[in-house]
Design a protein around this motif. Structure first.
Motif, short mmCIF file in Angstrom:
data_model
loop_
_atom_site.label_atom_id
_atom_site.label_comp_id
_atom_site.label_asym_id
_atom_site.label_seq_id
_atom_site.Cartn_x
_atom_site.Cartn_y
_atom_site.Cartn_z
N GLN A 115 0.82 -1.22 0.00
CA GLN A 115 0.00 0.00 0.00
C GLN A 115 0.85 1.27 0.00
O GLN A 115 0.54 2.23 -0.70
N ILE A 116 1.93 1.26 0.77
CA ILE A 116 2.81 2.43 0.76
C ILE A 116 3.45 2.55 -0.63
O ILE A 116 3.49 3.63 -1.23
N ALA A 117 3.92 1.42 -1.15
CA ALA A 117 4.63 1.44 -2.44
C ALA A 117 3.71 1.89 -3.57
O ALA A 117 4.10 2.69 -4.42
N GLN A 131 11.90 -0.38 -6.49
CA GLN A 131 12.30 0.91 -5.91
C GLN A 131 11.26 1.39 -4.89
O GLN A 131 11.62 1.88 -3.82
N ALA A 132 10.00 1.20 -5.22
CA ALA A 132 8.94 1.67 -4.33
C ALA A 132 8.93 0.87 -3.03
O ALA A 132 8.66 1.42 -1.96
N ARG A 133 9.26 -0.40 -3.13
CA ARG A 133 9.34 -1.22 -1.93
C ARG A 133 10.46 -0.71 -1.02
O ARG A 133 10.31 -0.63 0.20
N ALA A 134 11.57 -0.35 -1.62
CA ALA A 134 12.68 0.21 -0.83
C ALA A 134 12.26 1.52 -0.17
O ALA A 134 12.59 1.77 1.00
N VAL A 135 11.49 2.33 -0.88
CA VAL A 135 10.98 3.58 -0.30
C VAL A 135 10.07 3.27 0.88
O VAL A 135 10.12 3.92 1.93
N ALA A 136 9.22 2.22 0.72
CA ALA A 136 8.29 1.84 1.79
C ALA A 136 9.06 1.42 3.04
O ALA A 136 8.72 1.83 4.16
N ILE A 137 10.08 0.61 2.85
CA ILE A 137 10.87 0.14 4.01
C ILE A 137 11.55 1.32 4.69
O ILE A 137 11.52 1.45 5.91
#
Ligand SMILES: Nc1ncnc2c1ncn2[C@@H]1O[C@H](COP(=O)(O)OP(=O)(O)OP(=O)(O)O)[C@@H](O)[C@H]1O
Ligand SMILES: [Mg+2]
Length: 282
Positions: A115-117, A131-137
């Motif tokens: 959801q964040i990604a 990339q979006a997953r890394a941003v979420a983490i």
């Protein structure tokens, strides 16, 4: 670099009504306030005083049947002139909102990381899932969710209320908004967790330079986080000024009444805050 006193948001003569056979049905009446870039403004008042309608008017998210007049200028743009399409590019991205109940804003069927990604990707062209997953983490780490690399794959129900609000704040943060509007962000939480979330909001504001509008019926909540206060009652602006001044020298009986309702900030909240570390670990 921006000048320290630059105005981020300027609200003038804001009126919101639900017109009906009886009349214009005003629930916000000629409201005026300014927020400096990176500043923190509290809007306080009893239930029904028009706090949420004010924030929804700024976001362009008023319910059907509502009529808005007046001026809302954000970073030099008159928001009331924008089409719905143009407004959508401001929402989430430059102006973000945090609501009282994070569960209603999170989808139970997707992991918080997804959801964040996805929220991030919807505002950033060309960003890959990875990339979006890394941003979420990273965002989850910034709101102090421990073991974020693992918890990113958990579902909303696997988080406590306070942690879910952290997830929502992480989602907001990932977008790097210039203005965060938090409408009763801690009302659904118990008092120690409330204090942690408020600390987090203050920390984020300091770290990112985002402006903050904190809406609450609880004066104890705004006292630590905001520097300017707007007091509302039945849609009217009762008084406004530096938070410090409102607390020490309220000009209006209504404000005094709200202050009297504050439960022993020093005796109650302060000791509880020292217990914080032990709590809210789930
Ligand atoms: N769809 C609607 N139609 C008519 N009146 C409405 C509608 N939505 C809200 N109102 C009225 O607008 C007024 C202001 O509501 P608002 O939600 O802004 O209050 P609030 O200060 O946020 O209160 P609370 O602390 O309970 O969240 C209330 O009197 C409410 O009944
Ligand atoms: Mg409200």
């Amino acid at each position: 670099m921006t000048a320290p006193d630059e105005t981020l948001l300027s609200v003038r003569g804001l009126t919101v009504g639900f017109p009906n056979a009886q009349g214009p049905g005003h629930v916000v009446k000629s409201l005026e306030f300014d927020l400096t870039r990176g500043g923190a403004l509290g809007i306080v008042g009893e239930s029904g005083s028009g706090k949420s309608m004010t924030s929804l008017a700024i976001m362009g998210l008023l319910p059907k049947g509502a009529k808005r007049t007046g001026s809302i200028e954000f970073d030099g743009t008159e928001l009331t002139d924008l089409s719905e399409r143009a407004m959508r590019s401001f929402r989430g991205d430059r102006i973000a909102m945090i609501f009282q109940d994070p569960l209603s804003s999170l989808n139970p069927y997707y992991t918080v990381g997804t959801q964040i990604a996805e929220a991030y990707r919807s505002h950033r062209a060309g960003v890959t899932r990875r990339q979006a997953r890394a941003v979420a983490i990273e965002a989850m780490e910034r709101v102090h969710i421990t073991d974020a690399a693992r918890r990113v794959d958990h579902y909303p129900h696997q988080f406590s209320g306070g942690m879910r609000q952290r997830v929502m704040i992480a989602m907001t943060l990932s977008m790097e908004p210039e203005l965060i509007i938090a409408d009763e962000p801690t009302t659904a939480l118990d008092v120690t967790v409330q204090a942690q979330i408020l600390d987090l909001l203050a920390e984020i504001r300091a770290a990112t330079g985002a402006g903050l509008i904190l809406i609450t019926h609880d004066l104890a909540v705004v006292s630590e986080v905001t520097d300017h206060l707007v007091v509302m009652k039945d849609g009217d602006l009762v008084e406004q000024g530096p938070a410090e001044r409102i607390f020490t020298d309220p000009q209006q009986p209504y404000t005094r009444m709200l202050l009297d309702a504050v439960p022993r900030i020093d005796d109650e909240i302060a000791p509880l805050r020292t217990l914080q570390a032990a709590q809210e670990d789930r």
